[in-house]
Enzyme design. Structure first.
Site, PDB file in Angstrom:
ATOM      1  N   LYS A  33     -47.204   3.384  34.615  1.00 11.10           N
ATOM      2  CA  LYS A  33     -47.869   2.506  33.751  1.00 11.10           C
ATOM      3  C   LYS A  33     -47.564   3.345  32.611  1.00 11.10           C
ATOM      4  O   LYS A  33     -47.474   2.372  31.397  1.00 11.10           O
ATOM      5  CB  LYS A  33     -49.489   2.489  34.039  1.00 11.10           C
ATOM      6  CG  LYS A  33     -49.837   1.849  35.313  1.00 11.10           C
ATOM      7  CD  LYS A  33     -51.193   1.837  35.509  1.00 11.10           C
ATOM      8  CE  LYS A  33     -52.053   3.079  35.669  1.00 11.10           C
ATOM      9  NZ  LYS A  33     -51.375   3.804  36.788  1.00 11.10           N
ATOM     10  N   THR A  34     -47.617   4.128  32.291  1.00 14.00           N
ATOM     11  CA  THR A  34     -47.363   4.892  31.051  1.00 14.00           C
ATOM     12  C   THR A  34     -46.044   4.806  30.571  1.00 14.00           C
ATOM     13  O   THR A  34     -45.846   4.617  29.257  1.00 14.00           O
ATOM     14  CB  THR A  34     -47.864   6.518  31.262  1.00 14.00           C
ATOM     15  OG1 THR A  34     -49.118   6.358  31.332  1.00 14.00           O
ATOM     16  CG2 THR A  34     -47.879   7.067  29.583  1.00 14.00           C
ATOM     17  N   ASP A 225     -53.178   2.520  26.775  1.00 15.24           N
ATOM     18  CA  ASP A 225     -52.999   3.170  27.908  1.00 15.24           C
ATOM     19  C   ASP A 225     -54.674   3.432  28.534  1.00 15.24           C
ATOM     20  O   ASP A 225     -55.404   3.600  27.730  1.00 15.24           O
ATOM     21  CB  ASP A 225     -52.343   4.432  27.816  1.00 15.24           C
ATOM     22  CG  ASP A 225     -51.819   4.952  29.083  1.00 15.24           C
ATOM     23  OD1 ASP A 225     -52.020   4.198  30.251  1.00 15.24           O
ATOM     24  OD2 ASP A 225     -51.075   6.064  29.066  1.00 15.24           O
ATOM     25  N   GLU A 226     -54.651   3.656  29.836  1.00 14.89           N
ATOM     26  CA  GLU A 226     -55.968   3.993  30.674  1.00 14.89           C
ATOM     27  C   GLU A 226     -57.126   3.056  30.046  1.00 14.89           C
ATOM     28  O   GLU A 226     -58.240   3.372  29.802  1.00 14.89           O
ATOM     29  CB  GLU A 226     -56.322   5.554  30.075  1.00 14.89           C
ATOM     30  CG  GLU A 226     -55.332   6.385  30.118  1.00 14.89           C
ATOM     31  CD  GLU A 226     -55.261   7.013  31.807  1.00 14.89           C
ATOM     32  OE1 GLU A 226     -55.826   6.524  32.621  1.00 14.89           O
ATOM     33  OE2 GLU A 226     -54.439   8.034  32.105  1.00 14.89           O
ATOM     34  N   GLN A 256     -58.880   4.470  38.835  1.00 15.78           N
ATOM     35  CA  GLN A 256     -59.217   5.712  38.118  1.00 15.78           C
ATOM     36  C   GLN A 256     -60.236   5.658  37.108  1.00 15.78           C
ATOM     37  O   GLN A 256     -60.097   6.548  35.871  1.00 15.78           O
ATOM     38  CB  GLN A 256     -57.779   6.264  37.685  1.00 15.78           C
ATOM     39  CG  GLN A 256     -56.731   6.565  38.556  1.00 15.78           C
ATOM     40  CD  GLN A 256     -55.492   6.778  38.198  1.00 15.78           C
ATOM     41  OE1 GLN A 256     -55.432   8.106  37.615  1.00 15.78           O
ATOM     42  NE2 GLN A 256     -54.430   6.145  38.045  1.00 15.78           N
ATOM     43  N   ARG A 614     -52.760  13.763  41.126  1.00 14.85           N
ATOM     44  CA  ARG A 614     -51.963  14.302  39.946  1.00 14.85           C
ATOM     45  C   ARG A 614     -50.725  15.256  40.664  1.00 14.85           C
ATOM     46  O   ARG A 614     -49.814  15.703  39.898  1.00 14.85           O
ATOM     47  CB  ARG A 614     -52.872  15.260  39.365  1.00 14.85           C
ATOM     48  CG  ARG A 614     -54.066  14.887  38.640  1.00 14.85           C
ATOM     49  CD  ARG A 614     -53.639  13.658  37.617  1.00 14.85           C
ATOM     50  NE  ARG A 614     -53.863  12.624  38.198  1.00 14.85           N
ATOM     51  CZ  ARG A 614     -53.187  11.355  37.989  1.00 14.85           C
ATOM     52  NH1 ARG A 614     -52.375  11.539  36.873  1.00 14.85           N
ATOM     53  NH2 ARG A 614     -53.324  10.164  38.376  1.00 14.85           N
TER      54      ARG A 614
HETATM   55  N1  ATP Z   1     -38.569   3.647  37.395  1.00 16.75           N
HETATM   56  C1  ATP Z   1     -38.794   4.985  37.433  1.00 16.75           C
HETATM   57  N2  ATP Z   1     -37.752   5.975  37.716  1.00 16.75           N
HETATM   58  C2  ATP Z   1     -38.019   7.194  37.938  1.00 16.75           C
HETATM   59  N3  ATP Z   1     -39.123   8.111  37.695  1.00 16.75           N
HETATM   60  C3  ATP Z   1     -40.121   7.134  37.294  1.00 16.75           C
HETATM   61  C4  ATP Z   1     -40.031   5.651  37.125  1.00 16.75           C
HETATM   62  N4  ATP Z   1     -41.244   4.971  36.928  1.00 16.75           N
HETATM   63  C5  ATP Z   1     -41.939   6.096  36.906  1.00 16.75           C
HETATM   64  N5  ATP Z   1     -41.334   7.415  36.734  1.00 16.75           N
HETATM   65  C6  ATP Z   1     -41.890   8.584  36.951  1.00 16.75           C
HETATM   66  O1  ATP Z   1     -43.074   8.780  37.735  1.00 16.75           O
HETATM   67  C7  ATP Z   1     -44.300   9.519  37.268  1.00 16.75           C
HETATM   68  C8  ATP Z   1     -45.432   8.751  36.936  1.00 16.75           C
HETATM   69  O2  ATP Z   1     -45.127   7.853  35.936  1.00 16.75           O
HETATM   70  P1  ATP Z   1     -46.405   7.562  34.966  1.00 16.75           P
HETATM   71  O3  ATP Z   1     -47.087   8.726  34.394  1.00 16.75           O
HETATM   72  O4  ATP Z   1     -45.871   6.559  33.914  1.00 16.75           O
HETATM   73  O5  ATP Z   1     -47.504   6.876  36.077  1.00 16.75           O
HETATM   74  P2  ATP Z   1     -48.768   6.200  35.758  1.00 16.75           P
HETATM   75  O6  ATP Z   1     -48.880   4.865  36.335  1.00 16.75           O
HETATM   76  O7  ATP Z   1     -49.227   6.131  33.956  1.00 16.75           O
HETATM   77  O8  ATP Z   1     -49.660   7.395  36.251  1.00 16.75           O
HETATM   78  P3  ATP Z   1     -51.248   7.572  36.065  1.00 16.75           P
HETATM   79  O9  ATP Z   1     -52.055   6.402  36.786  1.00 16.75           O
HETATM   80  O10 ATP Z   1     -51.568   8.892  36.822  1.00 16.75           O
HETATM   81  O11 ATP Z   1     -51.614   7.572  34.726  1.00 16.75           O
HETATM   82  C9  ATP Z   1     -43.377  10.057  35.611  1.00 16.75           C
HETATM   83  O12 ATP Z   1     -43.037  11.219  36.015  1.00 16.75           O
HETATM   84  C10 ATP Z   1     -42.786   8.928  35.475  1.00 16.75           C
HETATM   85  O13 ATP Z   1     -41.413   9.517  34.785  1.00 16.75           O
HETATM   86 MG    MG Z   2     -50.564   6.861  33.263  1.00 13.29          MG
END
Ligand code: ATP
Ligand code: MG
Length: 773
Positions: A33-34, A225-226, A256, A614
């Protein structure tokens, strides 16, 4: 298509490339997402959207900085600089510096931190002659904070009979008056508390349509975000600002949502589709962060919550090791286990400290972990807790600086008017406060006009007050030309604060001096950093704002390699290869305070989901059987959350010892019931595994429970019962010897042994490692 777009999977590309209009990405942890938010900003810029027209709101300023860095890599640093990015608080503080004057605030308004607010509230409660045990300032502050975050002004409060009645029922009928006084006093001091930064922004945007129009036009693209943890006040700001262009992109995960105690409102996510027309809805399902075991375990937990949006999360990552569960007798032992395990993992796989995080439910749990890490010489950093900037000596210096910027700042003035001691006592300060309230002026203004008011302050004190004002004014003059560092150094010296701690001469005093030095170093770094920015001056006002809005994660410069210790709340959005979740015990996690309703329990479960997700490679869950809480040793039971994880994802490092022998007592002190075995209906039998013996603590507890039972079966020494006077023995350390005498019974049984090397020793047989020859 630019290269960076190929760093996304198909599901992620869709929201990144989404054309104008509202969109929402709802997806589980670690699904990117981030990353989507970050890449969407880069994409918008590459499509010609001016960086000035983009506003991104993040959970920490650190997250904003990291996103900015990534965007700079893609689109170039100079463009990325213009982006407005940061937490709600820091972004809207900036906005209020420009336009807060319309609400009567000076552009140099002070931001009161929690401590300032609490001090002011306790002063008000005292001045009003109220019982401080009924009007507890922390509770009062929480109430006022929640009013503000729901946009309930003092007037709205009085117009709401339910609220007034609730406070009356809680034996606090004068809440409304306290609220009113607090608001007046902050305003008069030219100060905003954290909640004001949102409340006043809302007020500004509602009362001044031209201001709203200006920012609507400026922030044509808004990204949050969030989103699941936004409160009502934040929701309204975003809604108002995005109303014209409707280019609003929110990402979040209802599973979350963990800040409802601070007013976060999950319905903001649930209602998004009702709030905007033609919402683009996107889901991401692939987790890139964690192993299969972690992802599946997390799924099995969150499925226990009834109140949630349907979501699928899977990963193509390795299966990875099982989640390790470990039980310790006490919290000190738990700390030792964690430190030992980190040490081993580090050594075995040659990992940096930064690969490890220890997460806990409450800050106070960090101490035992810290002790153990220190003993192992493993460097760590604690996030949260009392921050550097809240230490007394630091706040003293900062208060002088705050007063330079905003002399009306009442809390700063009260801290330092008599520190270092300059003979201005409490009764003088009381008189000044009364006069300030009476004339509706700040205390500083009252002092500055002492000649014109009859205050019954003797001439000696008047002169001292005059000197104080003159000193602050001299700092102000200096501030017109000096940079933040030069000014701060001058103030630390001339105010006498540094000298005060130097005179003290104790190790604490020296420590405080060093901290002030550290502060000055920090200011110097800040000045250097600001010089690189086009629109910054590097003055003390900018520094103070930075300090006031620093979130607990922001101190992390990432330049040294340390294990991270923090609460789970703070860990949201972060990731670490190895994660230890400690204190997995009933009443601690889930917290005893949050088990009164199903929705509270579900929030605790979401918190556990956040904690577990995490971890990238390996997660550990640890719990203790006894824990010091509020100064007492209390029995602890393993958290229900451990049991809720599907057992196939778990490896128990401390299996429960059950044996064929009949326990002497019905209380099982050797371990909790092995639930997995119970579930499988396996008979509890067999011999106790060798080497698994109760330790001293357990033995002491056992003895306390049933003193008359004497030595517990199966847990005495390993010494042959045939041992008698004259026996020849071998000791692992002292070597061969002969028993001269045996005395005592049970646990106290001792042998006097003459060893071949010449020493005669008396050994407690319970511990002695003897072999009868
Ligand atoms: N398409 C992709 N290819 C490779 N790595 C990825 C890809 N998408 C996300 N990642 C990696 O996966 C991890 C999680 O991504 P991110 O932090 O954006 O998830 P999130 O959904 O925001 O998580 P959270 O819910 O914990 O905030 C990060 O290290 C990110 O760089
Ligand atoms: Mg995130």
């Amino acid at each position: 298509m630019e290269n960076y777009i190929n760093e996304l999977n198909e599901a992620q590309k869709a929201p990144v490339l989404h054309k104008d209009g509202p969109l929402m990405v709802i997806a589980g942890a670690g699904s990117g997402k981030t990353r989507v938010l970050t890449y969407r900003i880069a994409y918008l810029m590459s499509q010609g959207v001016d960086s000035f027209n983009i506003l991104a709101l993040t959970f920490t300023n650190k997250a904003a900085r990291e996103m900015k860095k990534r965007i700079a890599d893609i689109v170039g640093a100079s463009e990325a600089k213009n982006l407005w990015m940061g937490t709600f608080h820091s972004v809207f503080a900036k906005l209020l510096r420009f336009d807060g004057d319309k609400l009567g605030y000076p552009s140099n308004f002070t931001i009161y931190d929690t401590q300032d607010s609490q001090r002011l509230l306790s002063a008000i409660i005292k001045e009003m002659g109220l019982d401080k045990d009924i009007y507890k300032y922390k509770q009062v502050q929480n109430r006022i904070s929640s009013y503000k975050n729901s946009l309930i002004t003092v007037k709205a409060y009085y117009n709401n009979p339910d609220l007034v009645e609730a406070d009356a029922m809680a034996k606090r009928p004068r809440m409304g008056e306290i609220y009113q006084n607090y608001v007046d006093r902050c305003f008069k001091a030219g100060a905003m508390d954290f909640d004001d930064l949102l409340l006043r922004t809302n007020e500004l945007l509602t009362r001044f349509p031209e201001v709203l129009a200006k920012y609507q036009d400026r922030f044509r693209y808004i990204l949050v975000d969030e989103y699941q943890d936004t409160n009502h006040s934040q929701y309204l700001i975003v809604k108002a600002l995005s109303d014209r262009f409707q280019n609003i992109c929110v990402v979040g995960d209802d599973a979350q949502s963990i800040y409802s105690f601070r007013g976060a409102n999950i319905s903001n996510i649930l209602n998004f589709q009702k709030d905007y027309d033609n919402v683009g809805m996107y889901r991401l399902e692939q987790n890139y962060r964690s192993t299969k075991n972690i992802v599946n375990a997390a799924n099995s937990i969150i499925s226990k919550n009834t109140n949630q949006l349907e979501k699928v999360v899977w990963t193509s990552n390795d299966e990875g090791p099982l989640i390790k569960v470990h039980r310790s007798p006490t919290d000190a032992e738990e700390g030792r286990f964690v430190a030992g395990s980190i040490f081993e993992n580090k050594m075995q796989s040659q990992l940096p400290n930064g690969n490890f995080a220890v997460l806990y439910r409450t800050n106070s749990q960090s101490r035992a972990i810290e002790d153990a890490l220190r003993k192992r010489d493993i460097p760590y950093r604690i996030y949260g807790g009392l921050s550097f900037y809240q230490r007394k000596e630091i706040k003293d210096v900062l208060s002088y600086l705050r007063l330079v910027i905003n002399p009306k700042d009442e809390e700063a003035l009260k801290r330092i008017i008599n520190f270092p001691a300059r003979g201005i006592g409490q009764s003088t300060l009381d008189k000044l406060t009364v006069a300030a309230n009476h004339y509706n002026r700040s205390i500083f203004e009252v002092i500055d006009n002492l000649e014109r008011i009859d205050l019954k302050i003797n001439s000696g004190t008047k002169r001292k007050l005059g000197d104080f004002v003159a000193m602050i004014k001299s700092f102000q003059i200096m501030n017109e030309s000096a940079d933040a560092f030069t000014l701060a150094e001058h103030v630390a010296k001339k105010s006498g604060v540094l000298l005060e701690f130097k005179k003290d001469g104790t190790p604490e005093g020296i420590g405080k001096m060093e901290n002030i030095e550290e502060l000055l170093n920090g200011i110097k770094d800040f000045v250097e950093g600001q010089k690189e920015l086009a629109d910054a001056k590097g003055d003390i006002g900018e520094f103070l704002e930075d300090v006031a809005l620093a979130t607990d994660l922001d101190k992390d410069t990432g330049d040294d390699d340390r294990v991270a210790l923090m609460t789970i709340h703070l860990a949201k959005g972060l990731e670490f290869p190895h994660v230890y979740i400690v204190g997995m015990e009933e009443d601690l996690f889930p917290s005893a305070m949050s088990m009164n309703t199903r929705s509270e329990l579900e929030e605790e479960r979401r918190l556990f989901y956040v904690a577990l997700t995490r971890a990238e490679k390996q997660a550990y869950l640890t719990y203790t059987q006894n824990r010091y809480r509020w100064g007492k040793l209390v029995d602890a039971e393993p958290s229900r959350f451990i049991e809720e994880i599907d057992e196939k994802y778990i490896e128990n490092l401390t299996p429960v010892q059950r044996s064929g022998y009949t326990p002497l007592i019905d209380v099982d002190i050797f371990g909790d019931v092995d639930k997995s075995r119970l579930r499988q209906n396996k008979p509890l039998q067999g011999t106790p595994p060798s080497g698994v013996r109760p330790n001293e603590n357990q033995l002491r507890k056992l003895r306390k429970l049933k003193p008359e039972l004497g030595t517990p079966v199966g847990n005495t020494n390993s010494v042959d019962p045939n041992l008698s006077e004259g026996s020849l023995v071998n000791h692992t350390r002292f070597g061969r010897g002969q028993v001269l005498k045996i005395e005592g019974v049970g646990n106290d049984r001792k042998a006097e042994i003459k060893f071949d090397k010449g020493d005669i020793k008396k050994l407690l047989l319970r511990f002695a490692k003897l072999e009868v020859l």
